[in-house]
Write an enzyme that holds these catalytic residues in place. Structure first.
Site, mmCIF file in Angstrom:
data_model
loop_
_atom_site.group_PDB
_atom_site.id
_atom_site.type_symbol
_atom_site.label_atom_id
_atom_site.label_comp_id
_atom_site.label_asym_id
_atom_site.label_seq_id
_atom_site.Cartn_x
_atom_site.Cartn_y
_atom_site.Cartn_z
ATOM 1 N N HIS A 1 -8.479 3.904 3.572
ATOM 2 C CA HIS A 1 -8.779 4.541 4.860
ATOM 3 C C HIS A 1 -10.264 4.594 5.198
ATOM 4 O O HIS A 1 -10.642 4.766 6.344
ATOM 5 C CB HIS A 1 -8.244 5.972 4.864
ATOM 6 C CG HIS A 1 -6.754 6.068 4.928
ATOM 7 N ND1 HIS A 1 -5.921 5.429 4.034
ATOM 8 C CD2 HIS A 1 -5.935 6.733 5.782
ATOM 9 C CE1 HIS A 1 -4.673 5.711 4.330
ATOM 10 N NE2 HIS A 1 -4.650 6.501 5.386
ATOM 11 N N CYS B 1 -11.146 3.389 -0.990
ATOM 12 C CA CYS B 1 -9.869 3.874 -0.452
ATOM 13 C C CYS B 1 -9.586 3.091 0.826
ATOM 14 O O CYS B 1 -10.510 2.799 1.594
ATOM 15 C CB CYS B 1 -9.972 5.371 -0.145
ATOM 16 S SG CYS B 1 -8.519 6.026 0.694
ATOM 17 N N GLU C 1 -6.049 9.648 9.482
ATOM 18 C CA GLU C 1 -4.702 9.585 10.068
ATOM 19 C C GLU C 1 -4.633 10.397 11.372
ATOM 20 O O GLU C 1 -3.834 10.092 12.248
ATOM 21 C CB GLU C 1 -3.659 10.027 9.038
ATOM 22 C CG GLU C 1 -3.761 9.120 7.823
ATOM 23 C CD GLU C 1 -2.477 8.811 7.105
ATOM 24 O OE1 GLU C 1 -1.537 9.588 7.227
ATOM 25 O OE2 GLU C 1 -2.447 7.760 6.413
ATOM 26 N N CYS D 1 -3.779 -0.761 -2.099
ATOM 27 C CA CYS D 1 -4.017 0.659 -2.349
ATOM 28 C C CYS D 1 -4.921 0.839 -3.574
ATOM 29 O O CYS D 1 -4.605 0.342 -4.659
ATOM 30 C CB CYS D 1 -2.664 1.320 -2.605
ATOM 31 S SG CYS D 1 -2.761 3.054 -2.995
ATOM 32 N N ASP E 1 0.866 -1.183 0.000
ATOM 33 C CA ASP E 1 0.000 0.000 0.000
ATOM 34 C C ASP E 1 0.903 1.234 0.000
ATOM 35 O O ASP E 1 2.097 1.142 0.279
ATOM 36 C CB ASP E 1 -0.882 -0.004 1.267
ATOM 37 C CG ASP E 1 -1.772 1.231 1.346
ATOM 38 O OD1 ASP E 1 -2.331 1.620 0.306
ATOM 39 O OD2 ASP E 1 -1.889 1.818 2.435
ATOM 40 N N SER E 2 0.298 2.385 -0.269
ATOM 41 C CA SER E 2 1.057 3.638 -0.224
ATOM 42 C C SER E 2 1.509 3.963 1.203
ATOM 43 O O SER E 2 2.429 4.730 1.404
ATOM 44 C CB SER E 2 0.184 4.779 -0.746
ATOM 45 O OG SER E 2 -1.012 4.841 -0.003
#
Ligand code: DGL
Length: 267
Positions: free
Chosen positions: A187, A185, A153, A74, A11-12
Site C-alpha cells: 500500500h 508494503c 484503503e 504481498c 496478495d492479501s
C-alpha cells in the site's frame, strides 16, 4: 509452451495491484492472473503459521490456473512464506522482499537504509536478513506503520491526518540519517508523496512494485519464459475471495486502469 502461460500474482488483498501495474507497464505482452485474498485481509497483523497457510492456498489457486511463475506481491507473505512455497512447488516463485532489498543496495550511498512495513514484515526481519546478505556493511533501521494500510484503503493519501501519523511513525527513522527508505508494503507507494514530505529530499524511496517488475523480467529472460507473442496488449484476469463489487473502485485506483471483470474465487 510454458512461455505462453500467464504470470500468477497474489496478495492479501488488492494492494498487490501496484505490482501488477508496474508489471503491465514494464512487460505489456505478458498475461497475468491476479488473486487478492480480500476475504482474509489483512495479513500484516497475523502469525507466521496463518500467513504460510493462506499463502500456500493462494499459490495452489494460481497453479490450478496454469501459471508459469508465481509472484508474491504481498510483503507480509514474502516475509513469512517464501521459503515454504519454494519448498512446496517447482515453478519459479519470487517475493517482493528480495527485489526491494536489491534495489535499496543499488540506491544507498551512506549504507543506512530504512524499512517500513506491517507488523508481520518488520517482526520477521526478512529485509534485514536479505540486505545484510547482499552487503554486510549496511545498517538497517525498521519501523512498522500499521495504520498506513487502512489510511490508503480510505484513500486518505494527501490528508493532514495521514501526514501527522506519518510524522509520528517516521520520526525515529529521520534521526538515523538514512538516505534510502524501502516502502515494504503493497500500500505504501500510494503514500509516496506524504512519506517524501516527512523524510525530506535527502531520502530516496524504494518502491518494491517497480523493483519487482525489473526482477520478474530478469528471471523470465534467464529461464527462457518470456512470452514471444506478437500481440500488443496482454490479458489480465483478476480474482478476489470476497464479494468483488466491494473492491472494484479501490482496485482501479491501485491498478491505474479499468478492470473489465473482477471475479470471485474460492481458495
Ligand atoms: N499486502 C500487505 C503487505 O504488503 C499489506 C496489507 C495486509 O496487511 O494484508 O504486507
Amino acid at each position: 509452451m510454458n512461455s505462453f502461460k500467464p504470470i500468477g500474482v497474489f496478495d492479501s488483498g488488492i494492494g498487490g495491484l501496484t505490482v501488477v501495474r508496474a508489471l503491465r507497464e514494464r512487460l505489456p505482452k505478458e498475461d497475468i492472473i491476479y488473486f487478492g485474498d480480500t476475504a482474509r485481509v489483512p495479513y500484516g497483523n497475523k502469525s507466521q503459521t496463518t500467513i504460510e497457510r493462506f499463502s500456500l492456498e493462494n499459490a495452489r489457486f494460481l497453479i490450478e490456473h496454469q501459471v508459469k511463475m508465481i509472484v508474491i506481491a504481498c510483503n507480509s507473505s514474502s516475509a513469512f512464506a517464501l521459503q515454504s512455497l519454494r519448498a512446496s512447488f517447482r515453478l519459479p516463485i519470487l517475493g517482493v522482499i528480495e527485489a526491494g532489498a536489491k534495489r535499496a543496495i543499488q540506491t544507498t550511498e551512506n549504507r543506512k537504509i530504512g524499512v517500513i512495513g506491517t507488523h508481520a514484515t518488520i517482526s520477521s526481519r526478512a529485509y534485514e536478513t536479505v540486505l545484510e546478505k547482499l552487503d554486510s556493511r549496511v545498517r538497517v533501521f525498521s519501523q512498522s506503520c500499521p495504520l498506513f494500510v487502512p489510511l490508503v484503503e480510505e484513500h486518505w493519501l494527501y490528508d493532514e491526518v495521514t501526514f501527522e501519523i506519518a510524522k509520528r511513525y517516521l520520526s525515529s527513522l529521520r534521526k538515523n540519517d538514512i538516505d534510502t527508505l524501502i516502502l515494504g508494503c503493497t500500500h505504501y507507494p500510494l503514500l509516496g508523496d506524504v512519506i517524501s514530505r516527512v523524510m525530506g529530499d535527502g531520502v530516496r524511496l524504494v518502491d518494491s512494485a517497480t523493483s519487482m517488475a525489473i526482477e520478474i523480467e530478469k528471471v523470465l529472460r534467464e529461464q527462457g519464459l518470456e512470452t514471444n507473442r506478437s500481440r500488443e496488449r496482454s490479458q489480465a484476469r483478476y480474482f478476489v475471495s470476497d464479494d468483488p463489487d466491494k473492491f472494484v473502485e479501490l482496485a482501479e485506483k491501485f491498478l491505474g486502469e479499468k478492470i473489465e471483470q473482477l471475479e470471485k474465487a474460492y481458495v
